[in-house]
Design an enzyme around this catalytic site. Sequence first.
Site, PDB file in Angstrom:
ATOM      1  N   THR A   1       0.792  -1.035  -0.097  1.00 24.36           N
ATOM      2  CA  THR A   1       0.061   0.132   0.016  1.00 24.36           C
ATOM      3  C   THR A   1       0.830   1.224  -0.042  1.00 24.36           C
ATOM      4  OG1 THR A   1      -1.916   1.062   1.039  1.00 24.36           O
ATOM      5  CG2 THR A   1      -0.185   0.092   2.686  1.00 24.36           C
TER       6      THR A   1
ATOM      7  N   HIS B   1      -2.121   5.770   6.258  1.00 26.05           N
ATOM      8  CA  HIS B   1      -2.966   5.843   7.186  1.00 26.05           C
ATOM      9  C   HIS B   1      -3.292   4.318   7.169  1.00 26.05           C
ATOM     10  CE1 HIS B   1      -3.827   9.946   7.306  1.00 26.05           C
ATOM     11  NE2 HIS B   1      -3.831   9.942   6.293  1.00 26.05           N
TER      12      HIS B   1
ATOM     13  N   ASP C   1      -7.851  -4.209   0.073  1.00 24.05           N
ATOM     14  CA  ASP C   1      -8.797  -3.071  -0.655  1.00 24.05           C
ATOM     15  C   ASP C   1     -10.142  -3.123   0.294  1.00 24.05           C
ATOM     16  OD1 ASP C   1      -9.096  -1.312  -2.706  1.00 24.05           O
ATOM     17  OD2 ASP C   1     -10.372  -2.377  -3.940  1.00 24.05           O
TER      18      ASP C   1
ATOM     19  N   PHE D   1      -9.292   8.006   9.302  1.00 26.36           N
ATOM     20  CA  PHE D   1      -9.482   8.788   7.808  1.00 26.36           C
ATOM     21  C   PHE D   1     -10.268   8.112   7.069  1.00 26.36           C
ATOM     22  CE2 PHE D   1      -7.204   4.719   8.093  1.00 26.36           C
ATOM     23  CZ  PHE D   1      -7.462   3.907   6.707  1.00 26.36           C
TER      24      PHE D   1
ATOM     25  N   TYR E   1     -13.896   7.726   5.269  1.00 22.69           N
ATOM     26  CA  TYR E   1     -15.225   7.957   5.543  1.00 22.69           C
ATOM     27  C   TYR E   1     -15.503   7.961   7.216  1.00 22.69           C
ATOM     28  CZ  TYR E   1     -15.787   7.368   0.504  1.00 22.69           C
ATOM     29  OH  TYR E   1     -15.733   7.321  -0.994  1.00 22.69           O
TER      30      TYR E   1
ATOM     31  N   ARG F   1     -11.108  -3.276   8.727  1.00 23.81           N
ATOM     32  CA  ARG F   1      -9.707  -3.815   8.754  1.00 23.81           C
ATOM     33  C   ARG F   1      -9.343  -4.703   9.741  1.00 23.81           C
ATOM     34  NH1 ARG F   1      -8.801   0.755   7.268  1.00 23.81           N
ATOM     35  NH2 ARG F   1      -8.831   0.588   5.029  1.00 23.81           N
TER      36      ARG F   1
END
Length: 194
Positions: free
Chosen positions: A7, A11, A68, A148, A150, A177
């Site tokens: 990535t 964040h 993702d 971070f 939404y 996550r």
Amino acid sequence: MDLVFATNNKHKLEEITHIIGNQYHIISLHEIGCFDEIPETEETLEGNALLKARYVHSRFHCHCFADDTGLEIEALNGEPGVYSARYAGEQCSFEDNIVKVLQKMEGKTNRKALFRTVIALIIHEKEFLFEGSIKGTIIENKKGISGFGYDPIFIPVGYSETFAEMGNDLKNQISHRALATQKLTQFLQSAISY
């Protein structure tokens, strides 16, 4: 064990490193000399996660994983979904995306949403997928300053605060996550051959 996290989102890197703790050594793309903007051209979260992990694995031949994440809003027929990061355009900011969502949600009474993360792991030339999801509600105005994406407009079911209000410690225990990452680490711990 060293694991490269495919990535460029600092964040996400901080969040996953915090969730995993010191069980594994998480290495950034910059640390392995990868400064590419990895394409996300698939139509699903699973596809994009695999695309990014394969991109890094094929070039650097390392144990790696990618994720993702999508916010799926019921009243918007699952939007922004796989386009969550670039909902307001290719060079948009988190703020731009939030503004677009809130505009499209104006006047809608159904505020149900689902946050989903899919992690793709490539280890010993094999591919594995792990998914975490959490249901919640989209509120009408931003609340909170942590997190971070939404986070300021998403309240998970069973809570009264947005992800951005509750702070990273709690969010990193219950979020989409976090749940996907927990499945990843449980897999790594149970896979005796690793």
